[in-house]
Design an enzyme around this catalytic site. Structure first.
Site, PDB file in Angstrom:
ATOM      1  N   GLY A 257      28.101  75.804   2.002  1.00  0.00           N
ATOM      2  CA  GLY A 257      28.693  76.749   2.514  1.00  0.00           C
ATOM      3  C   GLY A 257      29.518  77.745   1.317  1.00  0.00           C
ATOM      4  CG  ASP A 258      33.625  76.376   0.189  1.00  0.00           C
ATOM      5  OD1 ASP A 258      33.727  77.062   1.117  1.00  0.00           O
ATOM      6  OD2 ASP A 258      33.564  75.160   0.165  1.00  0.00           O
ATOM      7  CB  SER A 259      27.558  76.420  -3.071  1.00  0.00           C
ATOM      8  OG  SER A 259      27.955  75.252  -3.675  1.00  0.00           O
TER       9      SER A 259
ATOM     10  CB  ALA B 201      30.085  80.942  -4.926  1.00  0.00           C
TER      11      ALA B 201
END
Length: 397
Positions: free
Chosen positions: A168-170, A173
């Protein structure tokens, strides 16, 4: 050869992964990324990760590669003043604080764009800058759940599963980096910057294929299905004689006939139950059982060789060891080794994607805390050595 973003300067003020991975992507393609870190502590990512040889995170050398580390206490008026001076000379300010944090520090886009109208502010958060959930704390796992990914990940008879990485973070980003490039292109026409608002849950949602119209129009809700894609067969993980698993994807009619030839089972494509894509989908479980009974008699290396020679898509389930040892990975230099002053040679993934004329490059691994203070504060802002000593003594840098 000049990297495509070598004329772009990025101020990275975020921590952990959702913002800094965006900075990594921009830095991979030549942007000068000046990472502002809290004095004394730095980015918590310096301490994250399971294995820490020499007390050093093995995640930090990757996510902070190509970046310049500068210490700056953003919670102080003096630190905020330094940011404003840096903004004058920057193209992009990247952050992943909760909405309203920059505003409390006197660093709102309205204020910063008066200093530099060409500034692009990239904001990565759990829920975005607007809406009723925007003030909430939002980690990647929560965005994965809200975006629909967690519900469909795992086995049908178990609770939803994590994918194994901070996807999710990646994703947030990556979309932030994409938005940044779009904003840079728009700036060439308008002369002005803008805000890039990347929400974790929306980045996840954007990857969810036809999940929304399937429910909205057909009333169909996707469920967890483990390694298979429902009604697409054969496409599964199959056992081998030596205890390994091999992924085989032969759901297209012509490819399935090739698989049947390798299995020496010409009767399968002729059988009405397996003759077409739709029929194979309806009889997925029993077809998988037939294929698994065959693959279980063949060692993995021989099995993959047979399938590859026949033009059937297949592959092993790689670990990190397998990735590093693979001759194709080695030939394309998809994994490279970067020197680190304390860890020595550090293997890590190379830059992706590949550009034929202006490729990206990993120039150095994640730096030590504040190692670029003099270069940035003296070389870029013109502060004196005495200024730096004073700022350091007062905990500003």
């Amino acid at each position: 050869m000049t990297a495509p973003l070598s004329d772009i300067r990025v101020l990275e003020t975020g921590t952990l992964l959702a913002g800094p991975f965006c900075g990594q992507l921009l830095g991979d393609f030549g942007a000068e990324v000046i990472k502002l870190e809290d004095p004394g502590k730095g980015d918590p990512m310096r301490q994250w990760g399971r294995e820490k040889p020499h007390g050093q995170s093995l995640w930090w050398p990757v996510v902070a590669r190509n970046k310049k580390s500068v210490t700056c206490n953003l919670r102080t008026a003096e630190g905020q003043a330094l940011v404003r001076r840096l903004v004058e000379k920057a193209d992009i300010l990247l952050e992943n604080f909760r909405p309203g944090t920059l505003e409390r520090w006197g660093l709102s886009y309205e204020e910063l764009s008066q200093i530099n109208p060409r500034l692009i502010l990239v904001r990565v958060t759990g829920y975005g800058q607007t809406g009723p959930y925007s003030p909430r704390a939002g980690f990647g796992s929560i965005g994965e759940a809200m975006g629909g990914l967690r519900y469909v990940t795992g086995e049908a008879d178990r609770a939803p599963s994590r994918s194994g990485i901070s996807i999710g973070d990646s994703l947030a980003a990556t979309y932030a980096a994409f938005g940044t490039l779009a904003a840079l292109h728009a700036r060439e026409r308008t002369g002005r910057g803008q805000i890039v608002d990347s929400a974790i849950y929306e980045a996840v949602l954007a990857m969810m294929e036809s999940l929304i119209p399937e429910w909205g129009i057909a009333g169909y809700r996707r469920e967890r299905t483990g390694p298979i894609l429902p009604n697409v067969a054969p496409s599964n993980v199959y056992p081998t004689a030596d205890g390994s698993d091999v992924l085989i994807a032969a759901n297209q009619d012509t490819v399935f006939r090739r698989l049947a030839d390798v299995m020496e089972r010409p009767d399968l494509p002729a059988d009405a139950r397996y003759a077409t894509h739709g029929a194979r989908g309806e009889n997925q479980a029993e077809l998988d059982d037939i294929i698994a009974a065959w693959t279980r008699t063949v060692p993995s290396t021989k099995l993959l060789s047979l399938l590859h020679d026949a033009g059937v898509p297949a592959g092993g389930i790689y670990t990190a060891e397998d990735i590093i040892a693979d001759p194709h990975v080695q030939a394309r230099e998809a994994v490279i080794t970067v020197d680190h002053p304390e860890l020595g040679p550090v293997p890590m993934q190379n830059v992706a994607p590949r550009l034929s004329g202006t490729p990206g490059e990993v120039k150095w691994a994640g730096p030590s805390l504040g190692s670029h203070n003099e270069e940035v504060y003296q070389g870029l802002l013109g502060l004196s050595a005495e200024d730096l000593t004073d700022l350091h003594a007062r905990g500003i840098i």
